[in-house]
Design a protein around this motif. Structure first.
Motif, PDB file in Angstrom:
ATOM      1  N   ALA A  32      -3.642  -0.521  -1.149  1.00 53.24           N
ATOM      2  CA  ALA A  32      -2.782  -1.611  -0.696  1.00 53.24           C
ATOM      3  C   ALA A  32      -1.530  -1.083  -0.003  1.00 53.24           C
ATOM      4  O   ALA A  32      -1.099  -1.614   1.036  1.00 53.24           O
ATOM      5  CB  ALA A  32      -2.397  -2.496  -1.880  1.00 53.24           C
ATOM      6  N   LEU A  33      -0.948  -0.040  -0.544  1.00 54.82           N
ATOM      7  CA  LEU A  33       0.270   0.531   0.044  1.00 54.82           C
ATOM      8  C   LEU A  33      -0.019   1.201   1.383  1.00 54.82           C
ATOM      9  O   LEU A  33       0.826   1.192   2.293  1.00 54.82           O
ATOM     10  CB  LEU A  33       0.905   1.535  -0.921  1.00 54.82           C
ATOM     11  CG  LEU A  33       1.423   0.962  -2.240  1.00 54.82           C
ATOM     12  CD1 LEU A  33       2.084   2.052  -3.072  1.00 54.82           C
ATOM     13  CD2 LEU A  33       2.403  -0.172  -1.996  1.00 54.82           C
ATOM     14  N   ARG A  34      -1.198   1.760   1.517  1.00 54.59           N
ATOM     15  CA  ARG A  34      -1.558   2.412   2.784  1.00 54.59           C
ATOM     16  C   ARG A  34      -1.780   1.395   3.908  1.00 54.59           C
ATOM     17  O   ARG A  34      -1.799   1.772   5.084  1.00 54.59           O
ATOM     18  CB  ARG A  34      -2.809   3.264   2.599  1.00 54.59           C
ATOM     19  CG  ARG A  34      -2.589   4.511   1.755  1.00 54.59           C
ATOM     20  CD  ARG A  34      -3.800   5.417   1.757  1.00 54.59           C
ATOM     21  NE  ARG A  34      -3.652   6.545   0.857  1.00 54.59           N
ATOM     22  CZ  ARG A  34      -2.955   7.646   1.135  1.00 54.59           C
ATOM     23  NH1 ARG A  34      -2.348   7.738   2.320  1.00 54.59           N
ATOM     24  NH2 ARG A  34      -2.871   8.621   0.256  1.00 54.59           N
ATOM     25  N   GLU A  35      -1.960   0.127   3.527  1.00 55.16           N
ATOM     26  CA  GLU A  35      -2.151  -0.919   4.530  1.00 55.16           C
ATOM     27  C   GLU A  35      -0.837  -1.355   5.173  1.00 55.16           C
ATOM     28  O   GLU A  35      -0.841  -2.065   6.178  1.00 55.16           O
ATOM     29  CB  GLU A  35      -2.833  -2.127   3.883  1.00 55.16           C
ATOM     30  CG  GLU A  35      -4.283  -1.890   3.488  1.00 55.16           C
ATOM     31  CD  GLU A  35      -5.164  -1.615   4.688  1.00 55.16           C
ATOM     32  OE1 GLU A  35      -4.995  -2.280   5.730  1.00 55.16           O
ATOM     33  OE2 GLU A  35      -6.016  -0.707   4.585  1.00 55.16           O
ATOM     34  N   VAL A  36       0.286  -0.943   4.587  1.00 50.35           N
ATOM     35  CA  VAL A  36       1.586  -1.292   5.166  1.00 50.35           C
ATOM     36  C   VAL A  36       1.742  -0.536   6.481  1.00 50.35           C
ATOM     37  O   VAL A  36       1.602   0.693   6.513  1.00 50.35           O
ATOM     38  CB  VAL A  36       2.735  -0.926   4.205  1.00 50.35           C
ATOM     39  CG1 VAL A  36       4.087  -1.241   4.846  1.00 50.35           C
ATOM     40  CG2 VAL A  36       2.578  -1.685   2.893  1.00 50.35           C
ATOM     41  N   PRO A  37       2.017  -1.228   7.583  1.00 46.94           N
ATOM     42  CA  PRO A  37       2.132  -0.569   8.897  1.00 46.94           C
ATOM     43  C   PRO A  37       3.175   0.546   8.902  1.00 46.94           C
ATOM     44  O   PRO A  37       4.259   0.397   8.341  1.00 46.94           O
ATOM     45  CB  PRO A  37       2.545  -1.720   9.832  1.00 46.94           C
ATOM     46  CG  PRO A  37       2.064  -2.960   9.139  1.00 46.94           C
ATOM     47  CD  PRO A  37       2.214  -2.687   7.680  1.00 46.94           C
TER      48      PRO A  37
END
Length: 218
Positions: free
Chosen positions: A112-117
């Motif tokens: 989920a955190l890696r999905e933050v641009p």
């Protein structure tokens, strides 16, 4: 066995399952969130890039996740006894439930955190935000819908794990299904237990979906 007796047993089993799931969810949410954030921070190119530490943490997470829960349940019996003083009952079941769920949720947090641009992170860095502020006010804030969805999945997994805990006397609906539905051939108890688990999971999923929608609109 009358349906009145079945419902009495079901109510006790439901309370025990709810207690196991509630406590293990809280512990998993805290432990999994911390571990997931640490995985993101120490990954190559992360804010606290430390590839050796990331590799060690990743290996531990992968090993724990690769173990079927029923095996993990038995493997941690000495640790469970050391923590709660017994290996039977709902309190004892919380220990393996938490151990099994933390790595599961940690990977969801990491994803989920890696999905933050990256642009959002870069903008925060350019504005002088500290690493702690980037984690708390950027990464975690932007990833809230994904984290809520992941926690919902984790809670549902914990419901399934708690049912398996009944194999070793962990209490709850799983224990009820094994002792009465399987060993004593009480079909009514088995049917009622399955129905209760289905309703329990549906309620968790509905609550999780509602939370995700609300967070997505903020």
């Amino acid at each position: 066995m009358t349906w009145s007796e079945v419902f009495d047993l079901l109510w006790v089993g439901l309370q025990e399952t709810a207690w196991m799931v509630l406590v293990s969810t809280v512990l998993t949410a805290v432990g999994g969130l911390l571990l997931g954030v640490l995985l993101v921070l120490t990954a190559p190119g992360g804010l606290l890039s430390a590839p050796p530490l990331y590799s060690v943490l990743g290996l531990i997470v992968n090993i724990t996740r690769s173990l079927p829960f029923i095996i993990l349940l038995v493997a941690v019996i000495p640790f469970t006894r050391a923590v709660v003083g017994t290996t039977i009952g709902t309190d004892a079941a919380i220990v393996p439930l938490t151990i099994g769920a933390i790595p599961f949720f940690a990977r969801i947090v990491e994803a989920a955190l890696r999905e933050v641009p990256n642009d959002v992170i870069a903008a925060a860095t350019a504005m002088g935000a500290s690493r702690g502020q980037i984690v708390g006010k950027v990464l975690l804030r932007e990833a809230r819908p994904g984290l809520a969805a992941g926690l919902t999945i984790t809670v549902i997994a914990l419901v399934g794990y708690s049912a398996m805990a009944g194999v070793v006397g962990g209490g709850g609906l799983g224990d009820l299904a094994i002792r009465y539905g399987y060993q004593r051939f009480e079909t009514e108890v088995m049917v009622a237990t399955v129905a209760a688990l289905v309703v329990f999971v549906q309620l968790v999923q509905m609550a999780g979906d509602l939370l995700v929608r609300r967070l997505s609109h903020k």
